[in-house]
Design a protein around this motif. Structure first.
Motif, PDB file in Angstrom:
ATOM      1  N   LYS A   1       1.150   6.744   4.611  1.00 14.81           N
ATOM      2  CA  LYS A   1       0.244   5.464   4.134  1.00 14.81           C
ATOM      3  C   LYS A   1       0.899   4.319   4.991  1.00 14.81           C
ATOM      4  O   LYS A   1       0.031   3.273   5.352  1.00 14.81           O
ATOM      5  CB  LYS A   1       0.102   5.241   2.941  1.00 14.81           C
ATOM      6  CG  LYS A   1      -0.460   6.125   2.091  1.00 14.81           C
ATOM      7  CD  LYS A   1      -0.884   5.502   0.671  1.00 14.81           C
ATOM      8  CE  LYS A   1      -1.602   6.410  -0.462  1.00 14.81           C
ATOM      9  NZ  LYS A   1      -1.383   6.329  -1.773  1.00 14.81           N
TER      10      LYS A   1
ATOM     11  N   LYS B   1       0.728  -1.127   0.127  1.00 18.81           N
ATOM     12  CA  LYS B   1       0.129   0.018  -0.186  1.00 18.81           C
ATOM     13  C   LYS B   1       0.883   1.426  -0.236  1.00 18.81           C
ATOM     14  O   LYS B   1       0.578   2.395  -0.548  1.00 18.81           O
ATOM     15  CB  LYS B   1      -1.018   0.213   1.107  1.00 18.81           C
ATOM     16  CG  LYS B   1      -2.025  -0.812   1.249  1.00 18.81           C
ATOM     17  CD  LYS B   1      -3.070  -0.536   2.236  1.00 18.81           C
ATOM     18  CE  LYS B   1      -4.138  -1.358   2.253  1.00 18.81           C
ATOM     19  NZ  LYS B   1      -4.829  -1.106   3.601  1.00 18.81           N
ATOM     20  N   CYS B   2       1.935   1.177   0.550  1.00 18.67           N
ATOM     21  CA  CYS B   2       2.621   2.484   0.734  1.00 18.67           C
ATOM     22  C   CYS B   2       4.070   2.468  -0.095  1.00 18.67           C
ATOM     23  O   CYS B   2       4.759   3.569  -0.324  1.00 18.67           O
ATOM     24  CB  CYS B   2       3.466   2.840   2.299  1.00 18.67           C
ATOM     25  SG  CYS B   2       3.880   1.425   3.041  1.00 18.67           S
TER      26      CYS B   2
END
Ligand code: PPS
Length: 284
Positions: A242, A136-137
């Motif tokens: 994130k 996700k990051c």
């Protein structure tokens, strides 16, 4: 080409950024492993960087100066990446090297080398969760989608570095070799000091009791989390708003992410794919 896509190298998905077919082919066919190399091998998100921190500390008798002043990827380059291979080629021996590659792509020179291999493994359900958050990051990895979607990709080997099952099967075959040492994230968590002693024994390096204490202290999650040379807070390809590389650092976080049905599905596939492997892991 978009950054968040994978290319495939001989069927294995790899991030598009940072890898090249030429460099991978050189690494596989021409790169020379040396007898005094120590190579940390793992499937991604298994505790690789933890092991690299431990090794750096052991090598410097528990003194944290090196691990706190030299960036992780320069201390222990990933030989399958373009930059990592360059660092490795200019690294004065003895070298610490790293790879996430499946065994079939490991440098062929391994067959004639006495280099030491440390294979780090982790409960694949926790690997999945750690990978899911990292994807996700980390802006060079494919978007993971939902947990449900990522679970299917993971079980089918449609994630970077391919199937966890194939990776493990390829490497654990070496388990009887004297230059191969298998250790799990779970063992490190359960008894870090005892694990450090075992690693020292494998490396043929003796540490005094107070030096073992120092390695254990500086390799702890809390201290490593604050070490800018190890926590990837300086990595430009990560959106740090994130998520963090040093995320939770615990065993069993999968219980907070997988539903009962998803976990049972995982277990079903696991049992099927583990037939005949003949090794029992802490999570079995
Ligand atoms: S990578 O990107 O594949 O190289 O990642 P890798 O280093 O293999 O794994 C990252 C996970 O290891 C955790 N970690 C630690 N846990 C406990 N103690 C220490 N010192 C430590 N260092 C790293 C890190 O937090 C990632 O796990 P999750 O579950 O995401 O927290």
């Amino acid at each position: 080409m978009a950054k968040r896509t994978y290319c495939t190298y001989k069927g294995i998905p790899l991030p598009t950024m940072g890898y090249s077919k030429e460099s991978l082919s050189y690494m596989e066919n021409e790169f020379q492993l040396l007898d005094d190399d120590v190579v940390t091998v793992s499937y991604p998100k298994s505790g690789t960087n933890w092991m690299l921190e431990i090794l750096g500390l052991i090598w410097h008798d528990g003194d944290p100066s090196w691990v706190q002043s030299v960036f992780m990827a320069n201390r222990s380059p990933w030989i399958e990446t373009v930059d990592g291979l360059n660092v490795a080629l200019n690294y004065p021996p003895p070298r610490f090297l790293t790879t996430h590659l499946p065994f079939q792509f490991f440098p062929k020179s391994f067959l004639h080398s006495k280099c030491k291999i440390i294979y780090v493994m982790r409960n694949p359900k926790d690997v999945l969760v750690s990978h899911y958050h990292f994807a996700k990051c980390c802006e060079t990895l494919e978007e993971p989608g939902t947990v449900e979607e990522f679970l299917e990709k993971f079980l089918n080997g449609k994630v970077m570095y391919g199937s966890w099952f194939n990776h493990m099967k390829g490497w654990v075959k070496l388990k009887e070799r004297p230059n191969f040492f298998l250790i799990t994230y779970e063992e490190l968590q359960q008894d870090l000091r005892g694990s450090v002693k075992k690693i020292c024994h494998f490396l043929g390096k003796e540490l005094a009791s107070h030096q073992l204490d120092e390695v254990t202290k500086y390799a702890s999650f809390q201290i490593m989390k604050d070490n800018k040379m190890s926590n990837y807070s300086l990595l430009p390809s990560m959106d740090h708003s994130k998520g963090k590389f040093m995320r939770k650092g615990i065993c069993g976080d999968w219980k907070n992410h997988l539903t009962v049905a998803q976990s049972e599905h995982f277990d079903h596939v696991y049992q099927e794919k583990m037939q005949g492997v003949g090794v029992t892991f802490p999570w079995d």
